[in-house]
Scaffold this active site. Structure first.
Site, short mmCIF file in Angstrom:
data_model
loop_
_atom_site.label_atom_id
_atom_site.label_comp_id
_atom_site.label_asym_id
_atom_site.label_seq_id
_atom_site.Cartn_x
_atom_site.Cartn_y
_atom_site.Cartn_z
N HIS A 263 3.27 2.35 -15.40
CA HIS A 263 2.94 3.37 -14.36
C HIS A 263 3.33 4.71 -14.94
O HIS A 263 4.13 4.79 -15.89
CB HIS A 263 3.68 3.01 -13.02
CG HIS A 263 3.57 1.97 -12.26
ND1 HIS A 263 3.70 1.47 -11.04
CD2 HIS A 263 2.29 1.01 -12.52
CE1 HIS A 263 3.01 0.34 -10.82
NE2 HIS A 263 2.39 -0.01 -11.73
N GLU A 265 5.41 6.99 -13.64
CA GLU A 265 6.75 7.56 -13.50
C GLU A 265 7.34 6.78 -14.78
O GLU A 265 8.40 7.46 -15.40
CB GLU A 265 7.46 7.37 -12.37
CG GLU A 265 6.82 7.91 -11.03
CD GLU A 265 5.64 7.01 -10.39
OE1 GLU A 265 5.62 6.67 -9.24
OE2 GLU A 265 4.73 6.37 -11.17
N CYS A 291 6.52 3.00 -7.06
CA CYS A 291 6.57 1.58 -6.65
C CYS A 291 8.17 1.11 -6.73
O CYS A 291 9.03 2.05 -7.05
CB CYS A 291 5.79 0.65 -7.48
SG CYS A 291 6.22 0.65 -9.35
N CYS A 294 9.42 1.47 -10.51
CA CYS A 294 9.59 2.70 -11.04
C CYS A 294 10.76 3.59 -10.00
O CYS A 294 11.35 4.48 -10.82
CB CYS A 294 8.56 3.74 -10.86
SG CYS A 294 6.97 3.37 -12.00
#
Length: 335
Positions: A263, A265, A291, A294
């Protein structure tokens, strides 16, 4: 322009007043009227005496007397900030002035109590419960001559939240000034708009076929790391068939164990580690709220604030976990 300030104890009215003074506003305070009366009577200036004397003046001369006396000090060719508006009659009296706008400076009670404890005044309440008791007494009163913050803030033209850092607070004040007067309208983006717009551009580099997401990590208004979602370095890109989950267009939140994509992040945090850059105490701007994975990385990396453009479809638990860990999280939309 005349800006009046109202709000709860330790919300940051004095900080906003100091900031406006730096922008050329002259300072006036309704409390100064009370202080002058107490000095004339030879009484000690304490919170209790200020409240008692303020209520007595309103009772004798009318609920708007402090505003009337303060407004008489204002000169027509100056900008003013007027602090300590705590009664609706005071707000209504000040609203008679040309160019007057009332700003409600506010913050959660837990944050305001922590600020009060940090200043460590002898007369301040020592527990949150005692702090809230005093606050409730000032928040609502049936008597028109007493403080009534609940009714006063209803008359505010703008609310300015002060639950993060001074940079964020000053940006919000500037935005509020620009909204009520074209003379103060900013011709350049605020910091939140600036960094979120950069994150959206970075998202265009994503090779994920399902959703393009990016994150920017900032410290002291400087970008220290960026990341966008996609397959790991040296592997086939997602949009070239590199991720089996994304290319099968699995339902959101399902089959995550089959996803090869990192992801935005996650990549921003890993990139900082890869290059030996500290992100502790930083702020992450992300195009979607994080999410759960993260979120855990954000917390453990020591990031202090998460600012997201759009809500992640399954983002409620992550946001709840951020709050539990003491990480600030808020939405800032940039279209």
């Amino acid at each position: 322009m005349i800006i009046g300030l109202t709000g709860e104890n330790c919300a940051g009215k004095g900080t906003v007043a100091d900031y406006l003074k730096k922008k050329g506003f002259y300072y006036l305070s309704l409390s100064d009227v009370i202080r002058e009366e107490l000095k004339a009577e030879g009484k000690e200036i304490t919170r209790e005496h200020l409240i008692e004397k303020g209520n007595a003046l309103r009772s004798e001369y009318g609920p708007g007397i402090l505003a009337t006396k303060t407004a008489a000090k204002a000169e027509a060719d100056r900008n003013y900030v007027i602090d300590s508006v705590r009664n609706p009659a005071e707000a209504l009296e000040l609203k008679k002035l040309h160019g007057f706008f009332l700003f409600h400076i506010t913050a959660p009670s837990e944050i305001r109590f922590a600020r009060m404890r940090a200043r460590d005044r002898e007369e301040d309440p020592k527990t949150l419960e005692a702090f809230m008791r005093i606050e409730n007494m000032e928040a609502r009163n049936a008597e028109k001559t007493k403080q009534n913050l609940d009714e006063t803030v209803k008359l505010a033209d703008r609310a300015v939240g002060n639950d993060a850092n001074l940079v964020e607070l000053y940006d919000k004040v500037d935005i509020a000034l620009g909204e009520v007067s074209a003379d103060f309208k900013r011709n350049r983006p605020g910091w939140d708009d600036y960094f979120m717009s950069i994150a959206k551009v970075i998202a265009s580099r994503s090779n994920c076929v399902k959703r393009k997401v990016a994150a920017v990590i900032v410290r002291d208004r400087r970008i220290v790391s960026t990341g966008y979602n996609g397959t790991p370095r040296g592997t086939r890109n997602c949009d070239d068939g590199g991720c089996p989950r994304c290319n099968s267009f699995s339902e959101a939140g399902r089959n995550l164990e089959d996803c090869y994509c990192s992801h935005g992040e996650e990549n921003a945090i890993v990139q900082a580690a890869y290059h030996g850059i500290s992100i502790k105490g930083g702020t992450v701007y992300t195009t979607f709220s994080p999410c759960l994975l993260c979120t855990k990385m954000i917390i453990n990396a020591g990031i202090g604030e998460v600012i997201y453009n759009a809500a992640y479809p399954i983002g409620e638990k992550p946001l709840s976990l951020l709050r539990e860990a003491g990480v600030m999280a808020r939405q800032h939309r940039v279209d």
